[in-house]
Write a protein that holds these residues in place. Sequence first.
Motif, mmCIF file in Angstrom:
data_model
loop_
_atom_site.group_PDB
_atom_site.id
_atom_site.type_symbol
_atom_site.label_atom_id
_atom_site.label_comp_id
_atom_site.label_asym_id
_atom_site.label_seq_id
_atom_site.Cartn_x
_atom_site.Cartn_y
_atom_site.Cartn_z
ATOM 1 N N LEU A 162 -6.680 131.694 9.372
ATOM 2 C CA LEU A 162 -7.820 131.669 8.850
ATOM 3 C C LEU A 162 -8.520 132.942 8.221
ATOM 4 C CD1 LEU A 162 -10.169 129.223 11.252
ATOM 5 C CD2 LEU A 162 -9.790 128.878 8.510
ATOM 6 N N LEU A 163 -8.255 134.142 9.072
ATOM 7 C CA LEU A 163 -8.721 135.363 8.975
ATOM 8 C C LEU A 163 -7.937 135.906 7.609
ATOM 9 C CD1 LEU A 163 -10.997 137.081 10.019
ATOM 10 C CD2 LEU A 163 -9.004 138.010 11.506
ATOM 11 N N LEU A 164 -6.766 135.616 7.559
ATOM 12 C CA LEU A 164 -5.941 135.909 6.464
ATOM 13 C C LEU A 164 -6.272 135.202 5.146
ATOM 14 C CD1 LEU A 164 -3.413 137.553 5.037
ATOM 15 C CD2 LEU A 164 -1.801 135.524 5.924
ATOM 16 N N LEU A 165 -6.441 134.120 5.236
ATOM 17 C CA LEU A 165 -6.955 133.493 4.082
ATOM 18 C C LEU A 165 -8.501 133.808 3.491
ATOM 19 C CD1 LEU A 165 -5.951 131.140 2.296
ATOM 20 C CD2 LEU A 165 -7.177 129.389 3.972
ATOM 21 N N ALA A 166 -9.441 134.095 4.519
ATOM 22 C CA ALA A 166 -10.525 134.636 4.133
ATOM 23 C C ALA A 166 -10.529 135.942 3.488
ATOM 24 C CB ALA A 166 -11.532 134.632 5.493
ATOM 25 N N ARG A 167 -9.698 136.719 3.923
ATOM 26 C CA ARG A 167 -9.586 138.035 3.488
ATOM 27 C C ARG A 167 -8.798 138.059 1.800
ATOM 28 N NH1 ARG A 167 -7.280 140.929 8.897
ATOM 29 N NH2 ARG A 167 -9.362 141.606 9.661
ATOM 30 N N LEU A 168 -7.839 136.920 1.899
ATOM 31 C CA LEU A 168 -7.415 136.994 0.684
ATOM 32 C C LEU A 168 -8.226 136.599 -0.489
ATOM 33 C CD1 LEU A 168 -3.960 134.908 1.500
ATOM 34 C CD2 LEU A 168 -4.340 137.436 0.506
ATOM 35 N N GLU A 169 -9.226 135.670 -0.052
ATOM 36 C CA GLU A 169 -10.305 135.124 -0.888
ATOM 37 C C GLU A 169 -11.283 136.145 -1.306
ATOM 38 O OE1 GLU A 169 -10.775 130.347 -0.327
ATOM 39 O OE2 GLU A 169 -11.929 131.781 1.062
ATOM 40 N N ALA A 170 -11.537 137.144 -0.321
ATOM 41 C CA ALA A 170 -12.613 138.035 -0.476
ATOM 42 C C ALA A 170 -12.377 138.970 -1.629
ATOM 43 C CB ALA A 170 -12.494 138.855 0.868
ATOM 44 N N THR A 171 -11.377 139.401 -2.225
ATOM 45 C CA THR A 171 -11.160 139.983 -3.596
ATOM 46 C C THR A 171 -10.063 139.224 -4.325
ATOM 47 O OG1 THR A 171 -9.289 141.252 -2.764
ATOM 48 C CG2 THR A 171 -11.511 142.142 -2.409
ATOM 49 N N ASP A 172 -10.155 139.581 -5.753
ATOM 50 C CA ASP A 172 -9.296 139.065 -6.821
ATOM 51 C C ASP A 172 -7.917 139.592 -6.698
ATOM 52 O OD1 ASP A 172 -11.491 137.508 -7.523
ATOM 53 O OD2 ASP A 172 -11.929 138.737 -9.324
ATOM 54 N N TYR A 173 -7.873 140.894 -6.527
ATOM 55 C CA TYR A 173 -6.554 141.475 -6.510
ATOM 56 C C TYR A 173 -5.864 142.080 -5.220
ATOM 57 C CZ TYR A 173 -6.739 140.321 -11.308
ATOM 58 O OH TYR A 173 -6.813 139.325 -12.653
ATOM 59 N N GLU A 228 -21.168 130.567 -2.066
ATOM 60 C CA GLU A 228 -19.573 130.589 -1.526
ATOM 61 C C GLU A 228 -19.175 131.578 -0.985
ATOM 62 O OE1 GLU A 228 -15.696 129.087 -2.413
ATOM 63 O OE2 GLU A 228 -17.635 128.209 -1.921
ATOM 64 N N GLN A 229 -19.728 132.940 -1.406
ATOM 65 C CA GLN A 229 -19.492 134.199 -0.652
ATOM 66 C C GLN A 229 -20.132 134.011 0.757
ATOM 67 O OE1 GLN A 229 -17.726 136.420 -2.472
ATOM 68 N NE2 GLN A 229 -17.411 137.385 -0.277
ATOM 69 N N MET A 230 -21.063 133.511 1.264
ATOM 70 C CA MET A 230 -21.550 133.385 2.504
ATOM 71 C C MET A 230 -20.680 132.471 3.372
ATOM 72 S SD MET A 230 -25.570 132.872 1.747
ATOM 73 C CE MET A 230 -25.964 132.320 3.327
ATOM 74 N N ARG A 231 -20.137 131.491 2.693
ATOM 75 C CA ARG A 231 -19.355 130.497 3.390
ATOM 76 C C ARG A 231 -18.045 131.509 3.803
ATOM 77 N NH1 ARG A 231 -14.511 128.296 2.543
ATOM 78 N NH2 ARG A 231 -14.280 128.733 0.422
ATOM 79 N N LYS A 232 -17.448 132.230 2.943
ATOM 80 C CA LYS A 232 -16.178 133.102 3.148
ATOM 81 C C LYS A 232 -16.260 134.243 4.257
ATOM 82 C CE LYS A 232 -14.648 132.642 -1.564
ATOM 83 N NZ LYS A 232 -14.189 133.329 -2.928
ATOM 84 N N ASP A 233 -17.567 134.752 4.114
ATOM 85 C CA ASP A 233 -17.912 135.748 4.922
ATOM 86 C C ASP A 233 -18.053 135.167 6.577
ATOM 87 O OD1 ASP A 233 -18.026 137.593 3.097
ATOM 88 O OD2 ASP A 233 -20.233 137.870 3.172
#
Length: 262
Positions: free
Chosen positions: A92-103, A32-37
């Motif tokens: 897409l970039l914004l969403l990927a950044r939002l998903e990268a960390t919890d807070y 899942e992390q690889m997909r987000k990256d």
Amino acid sequence: GDHIRLQFQLTLYGNGEHLMLVRDVTRVHQLEQMRKDFVANVSHELRTPLTVLTGYLETLLDNVDEVQPRWRRALQQMQQQGTRMQNLLTDLLLLARLEATDYPADNRPVAVAPLLQSIRSDAIALSAERGHRIELQADPALLLKGSEAELRSAFSNLVFNAVKYSPEGGDIRIRCWRDAEGAHLAVQDSGPGIEAKHIPRLTERFYRVDASRAANTGGTGLGLAIVKHVLLRHRARLEISSTPGKGSSFVCHFPPAQIATR
Ligand code: ADP
């Protein structure tokens, strides 16, 4: 990181027996992390060539008199689609950044009323010729803990959707208030509404109720996914209700712990 992730599931039976299931989800999590990256990297890499392309198109359109008339329409179409792709990559970039960390990176007091006022002005500019009435009632003292940039993108997605999907002259109401349950922000429109069966799926990426209608509005299909992630990061939840033919309402509920005091 190198952590092992385990998922526990405990089932209690009436006869007093119980069953505990332990699942190793380390690999699932890594994938899942690889997909987000990957999504973040691809969006970032695509932006540069696209900027060059749209830059040249702009130059050509600035000198449109030198362009053969039969090519003008094509150039305009290319520029429109280029802008659409740029918006898509930004989201897409914004969403990927939002998903990268919890807070959120920031956890500062954000004054909600001025933020909503500025979003309202942008929305009025956006709805320019379509004459929507956009009413704003905001508790001037309300401060939320979090990231102003993230809250801005969440709230503006809700307000811009209300403008995009409402017919000419539609009424839009933005309200924010606080009570014992926390802080609340509501965006209400008098647009076409959404059938109940679609509501649970609206925050999925690229989910659209009506593909043909969405294509004309120039949206990316990521707006409500962004809203959902920003709210998750601020411990808030989104409540969507709608009556087809009458309008829709999107309400963000923040728990009392997210309210800041100066
Ligand atoms: P889009 O870029 O397509 O607007 P969103 O994620 O913001 O993507 O919204 C998903 C879908 O939800 C939209 O395509 C539209 O069908 C529906 N939708 C969102 N907001 C509204 C609204 N205020 N009124 C009616 N439909 C809406």
